[in-house]
Design a protein around this motif. Structure first.
Motif, PDB file in Angstrom:
ATOM      1  N   ARG A  92      -5.855   0.585   3.044  1.00 13.79           N
ATOM      2  CA  ARG A  92      -4.668   0.705   3.902  1.00 13.79           C
ATOM      3  C   ARG A  92      -3.945   2.027   3.654  1.00 13.79           C
ATOM      4  O   ARG A  92      -3.440   2.646   4.592  1.00 13.79           O
ATOM      5  CB  ARG A  92      -3.720  -0.466   3.664  1.00 13.79           C
ATOM      6  CG  ARG A  92      -4.208  -1.725   4.322  1.00 13.79           C
ATOM      7  CD  ARG A  92      -3.199  -2.868   4.252  1.00 13.79           C
ATOM      8  NE  ARG A  92      -3.701  -3.922   5.130  1.00 13.79           N
ATOM      9  CZ  ARG A  92      -3.418  -4.008   6.415  1.00 13.79           C
ATOM     10  NH1 ARG A  92      -2.617  -3.121   6.966  1.00 13.79           N
ATOM     11  NH2 ARG A  92      -3.921  -4.971   7.158  1.00 13.79           N
ATOM     12  N   ALA A  93      -3.866   2.440   2.404  1.00 16.82           N
ATOM     13  CA  ALA A  93      -3.192   3.705   2.106  1.00 16.82           C
ATOM     14  C   ALA A  93      -3.926   4.871   2.756  1.00 16.82           C
ATOM     15  O   ALA A  93      -3.305   5.767   3.340  1.00 16.82           O
ATOM     16  CB  ALA A  93      -3.116   3.891   0.594  1.00 16.82           C
ATOM     17  N   LEU A 102      -5.741  -2.484  -0.666  1.00 18.03           N
ATOM     18  CA  LEU A 102      -4.573  -1.607  -0.612  1.00 18.03           C
ATOM     19  C   LEU A 102      -4.998  -0.140  -0.517  1.00 18.03           C
ATOM     20  O   LEU A 102      -4.354   0.650   0.179  1.00 18.03           O
ATOM     21  CB  LEU A 102      -3.690  -1.833  -1.827  1.00 18.03           C
ATOM     22  CG  LEU A 102      -3.119  -3.245  -1.992  1.00 18.03           C
ATOM     23  CD1 LEU A 102      -2.152  -3.293  -3.178  1.00 18.03           C
ATOM     24  CD2 LEU A 102      -2.409  -3.697  -0.715  1.00 18.03           C
ATOM     25  N   SER A 107       0.823  -1.222   0.000  1.00 18.28           N
ATOM     26  CA  SER A 107       0.000   0.000   0.000  1.00 18.28           C
ATOM     27  C   SER A 107       0.848   1.260   0.000  1.00 18.28           C
ATOM     28  O   SER A 107       0.359   2.345  -0.340  1.00 18.28           O
ATOM     29  CB  SER A 107      -0.933  -0.002   1.205  1.00 18.28           C
ATOM     30  OG  SER A 107      -0.214   0.176   2.420  1.00 18.28           O
TER      31      SER A 107
END
Length: 291
Positions: free
Chosen positions: A236-237, A233, A215
């Motif tokens: 999460r980023a 991802l 991420s």
């Protein structure tokens, strides 16, 4: 307990290299006394740090137990006092007060049993993968041994741990997990489930670390980058970006907040509240955090 038995415990612990400085949080309970003993046996330059929260009668005398153990095993001793006001969430507030005065690299006496309890508590909170990996092993040298091991070590050495009666208070959720849920799971599974949960947490920790690394290639303020990324991802980023604010370590953004930000990135709304008096705004293909 023989030297061989101590060496056997040390083989399952993760202490710093010999002669390394090691500040240990020592309350006087069996786990923290075992931490002190094993850190000294590992050859660390140990400082035992005791924090008195003043929450129960006689708590000031518990420092004497820690000071005596530190002197016996060749460690330095430091005593700290904090004030915790009466009111709700006293356990969490006491923990926060404790960590404010402890060194940032302090070692704690959390065991494999504590890890199992934490994973189950996180599961009930809906903490998903990040919660199911439990507590990181960093700064928790005893995470690979059991609570029974720490009690056996203290008994063998003639150490009398402080008995914290709050550990039997069933009004606290962790205590119910410890005294009711885990024994029930053991009975249903016909096995000791704490090590099983601990192994799963370690494996899930590796998975989470991989997702974190992947991420990091995503720019969370760039709308096109978020839209093109796989949802796990992208989430999460965004979560890592939002955690960059003050007090983020103790109050990470929840799933609903992250989803609202992603909705802004998808163009479903122009802005969204993210808590803490902040909101995320979309403009010219970029996301920004504003008051």
């Amino acid at each position: 307990m023989t030297d061989a038995a101590v060496d056997s415990l040390l083989a399952r612990c993760r202490f710093p290299a010999p002669e390394s400085a090691a500040a240990c949080a020592v309350s006087g309970g069996a786990d923290s006394l075992a931490l002190l003993v094993l850190a000294c046996a590992a050859g660390c330059a140990v400082t035992a740090v005791h924090v008195d929260h003043g929450l129960r009668d006689g708590s000031d005398r518990e420092a004497d137990v820690v000071a005596a153990a530190a002197q016996r095993f060749g460690a330095r001793f430091e005593a700290c006092t904090v004030e915790v006001a009466a009111g709700p969430n006293v356990e969490a507030r006491a923990r926060a007060a404790r960590y404010r005065v402890l060194p940032p690299d302090v070692l704690t006496g959390h065991t494999a049993d504590d890890q199992a309890e934490t994973v189950l508590l996180n599961l009930m909170r809906g903490a998903a993968l990040d919660g199911l990996r439990g507590m990181p092993a960093e700064r928790r040298p005893l995470i690979g041994i059991r609570r029974a091991d720490t009690h056996a070590l203290c008994a063998a050495l003639g150490l009398e741990p402080v008995n914290d009666l709050s550990n039997d208070d069933r009004s606290l959720r962790r205590n119910r997990v410890r005294h009711e849920l885990l024994p029930l799971l053991d009975s249903i599974a016909a096995r000791d489930v704490a090590p099983v949960i601990g192994r799963q947490a370690e494996l899930l920790g590796d998975d989470a670390a991989l997702l974190d690394a992947l991420s990091e290639t995503i720019e969370p303020t760039d709308v096109k980058s978020l839209q093109a990324a796989p949802p796990p991802l992208a989430r999460r980023a965004v979560r890592a970006w939002l955690r960059g604010g003050s007090d983020a370590e103790h109050h990470p953004p929840d799933a609903a907040t992250v989803e609202r930000v992603l909705a802004v990135a998808r163009g479903e709304s122009k802005a969204s509240d993210i808590g803490g008096g902040r909101r995320v705004v979309r403009s010219h293909g970029r996301l920004t955090i504003t008051p």
